[in-house]
Design an enzyme around this catalytic site. Structure first.
Site, PDB file in Angstrom:
ATOM      1  N   THR A  42       0.856  -1.196   0.000  1.00 20.87           N
ATOM      2  CA  THR A  42       0.000   0.000   0.000  1.00 20.87           C
ATOM      3  C   THR A  42       0.885   1.238   0.000  1.00 20.87           C
ATOM      4  OG1 THR A  42      -1.722  -1.181   1.199  1.00 20.87           O
ATOM      5  CG2 THR A  42      -1.829   1.219   1.214  1.00 20.87           C
ATOM      6  N   GLY A  58     -18.686  -0.741  18.358  1.00 22.27           N
ATOM      7  CA  GLY A  58     -17.744  -1.373  19.276  1.00 22.27           C
ATOM      8  C   GLY A  58     -16.711  -0.389  19.763  1.00 22.27           C
ATOM      9  N   CYS A  84      -3.966  -2.017   8.697  1.00 21.94           N
ATOM     10  CA  CYS A  84      -4.422  -1.333   7.479  1.00 21.94           C
ATOM     11  C   CYS A  84      -5.223  -0.066   7.747  1.00 21.94           C
ATOM     12  CB  CYS A  84      -5.260  -2.291   6.626  1.00 21.94           C
ATOM     13  SG  CYS A  84      -4.284  -3.627   5.904  1.00 21.94           S
TER      14      CYS A  84
END
Length: 427
Positions: A123, A250, A257
């Site tokens: 990435t 949550g 990532c």
């Protein structure tokens, strides 16, 4: 399932992405030469030991041992393969930019472009491919971002939603060869330019992170007005324009990532002169969400000085031992700053946790962590935590029957019926 002509593959960087990529291409029938500079890792892989916790990966590596060739040298990779998949890490720097030093090291070894193509799976910021091509105009370059999820990476590779391939005109033949590798998988193949391919990866992860922060904000409002965020998300998710995925409230997102890619996209925008206000809010909400769990404990325990708090789960998500940007790390530090004594248990991530969770008592079982605890915080939704004997063994060993369910994972009604004080998120 193997293609008619199984082209040899080179994989540079045998971390999580690289090893999954190498093993899956081998499963598709390709000879794979995988290179990493970590000699200990390569030696372990040559012995058949997989140093990464990813379901199904050890079996996949073992089954394709004859097609997987591990090395610390670049020469055999260049000798056997023309498509070189770059899978090295690009961790964030202190500024929030991506650290491209490992990518640069790979490019330096290809300083004499010939009949090889660098296929970028790492990435990287938008513009990286163009920058590399400016420096090495003759280098064949293809952008092929990965969209693997830890815990289901093999399934994601073998049954992708889409395959993205970006290239310029000079590298179109190599891009065609990359596309041919994926054709047996039957997924849509998105052919585009390099910059757009790079942006697709960052934009996808930023959008998913935005959905998480959005539903967490809704959860926080639900707590104030008496609504149940699980019911709200259920109703929202049935709208085809919204969908049910990533609408689970949550304790926030983490891992290798989302935090990195969201920050990288925000930084990329800033470097280009644009202030990406939405991503700033997404990041802020996520950090605050982790800390809200401490307030839920204080609601029932008052001061946390001297209190024993058990963290159930250390990994950022189940089915992985990855603790990068995990909620547990932030939570442990915040609890200790409030004077609490913290103990933790995770089925697979304890070894990685030892290096970073200093002053936290790491336990070998959930019951050991819960024994004498003033409260338990469910941090990672490992199935074994739902299966604990909460009404029996857990209730007997805890000092106070208080549970903060940071993932809305446990059976609220059963816990309350057993006499527990239950705090979820947005419920």
């Amino acid at each position: 399932m193997a293609p008619r002509e199984a082209e040899p593959i080179g994989v540079i960087g045998v971390g999580w992405v690289g090893l999954v990529t190498a093993a899956c291409f081998a499963e598709l029938g390709h000879e794979v030469w995988a290179r990493d500079i970590d000699a200990a890792k390569i030696a372990a892989l040559e012995r058949g030991e997989v140093p990464i916790h990813e379901p199904g990966l050890p079996e996949l590596v073992a089954r394709n041992r004859d097609r997987l060739h591990f090395t610390t040298e670049m020469a055999p990779v260049l000798e056997h393969a023309q498509l070189l998949f770059c899978c090295v890490d690009t961790p964030p720097t202190y500024s929030g930019d991506a650290d491209l030093s490992r990518v640069e090291a790979v490019v330096a070894e290809l300083a004499e472009p010939d009949d090889h193509a660098l296929v970028m799976k790492s990435t990287v910021p938008v513009g990286t491919g163009a920058a590399i091509k400016r420096r090495l105009p003759a280098l064949h370059y293809v952008s092929n971002p990965e969209f693997l999820k830890e815990g289901s990476a093999i399934e994601d590779f073998m049954h992708p939603d889409r395959v993205v391939i970006g290239n310029d005109a000079a590298s179109s033949d190599f891009a065609d060869r990359v596309a041919a590798l994926y054709e047996p998988l039957g997924a849509p193949i998105v052919r585009t330019d390099v910059a757009s391919a790079e942006m697709i990866k960052l934009a996808s992860n930023a959008f998913l992170a935005t959905k998480i922060s959005f539903i967490n904000e809704i959860a926080n409002v639900c707590e104030e007005v008496g609504a149940d965020v699980a019911e709200v998300a259920r109703g929202m998710g049935l709208d085809a324009r919204i969908g049910p995925h990533f609408l689970r409230a949550g304790a926030g997102y983490g891992g290798s990532c989302f935090p990195k890619d969201v920050q990288a996209l925000k930084q990329l925008a800033g470097n280009s002169g644009y202030h990406f206000q939405l991503l700033t809010a997404v990041i802020d909400v996520n950090e605050l969400q982790k800390r809200r769990l401490v307030g839920k404990l204080q609601k029932h325990l008052g001061s946390l000085v001297g209190k024993e708090i058990a963290l159930l789960g250390v990994a950022f998500k189940p089915n992985t031992d990855d603790i990068r940007e995990a909620t547990s790390l932030v939570l442990a530090g915040r609890l200790q700053s409030e004077g609490a004594q913290v103990r933790a248990y995770d089925p697979v991530a304890l070894e990685r946790a030892r290096a970073v969770l200093s002053n936290v008592r790491l336990c070998t079982s959930a019951l050991e962590a819960l024994d004498g605890a003033d409260a338990a915080v469910l941090v990672t939704e490992w199935p074994e935590f739902r299966e604990l004997d909460w009404a029996g063994a857990v209730k007997r060993v805890m000092r106070r029957p208080i549970v903060v369910d940071g993932r809305n994972f446990l059976d609220r009604e059963a816990l309350q019926a057993a006499g527990f004080v239950y705090e979820g998120v947005g419920r």
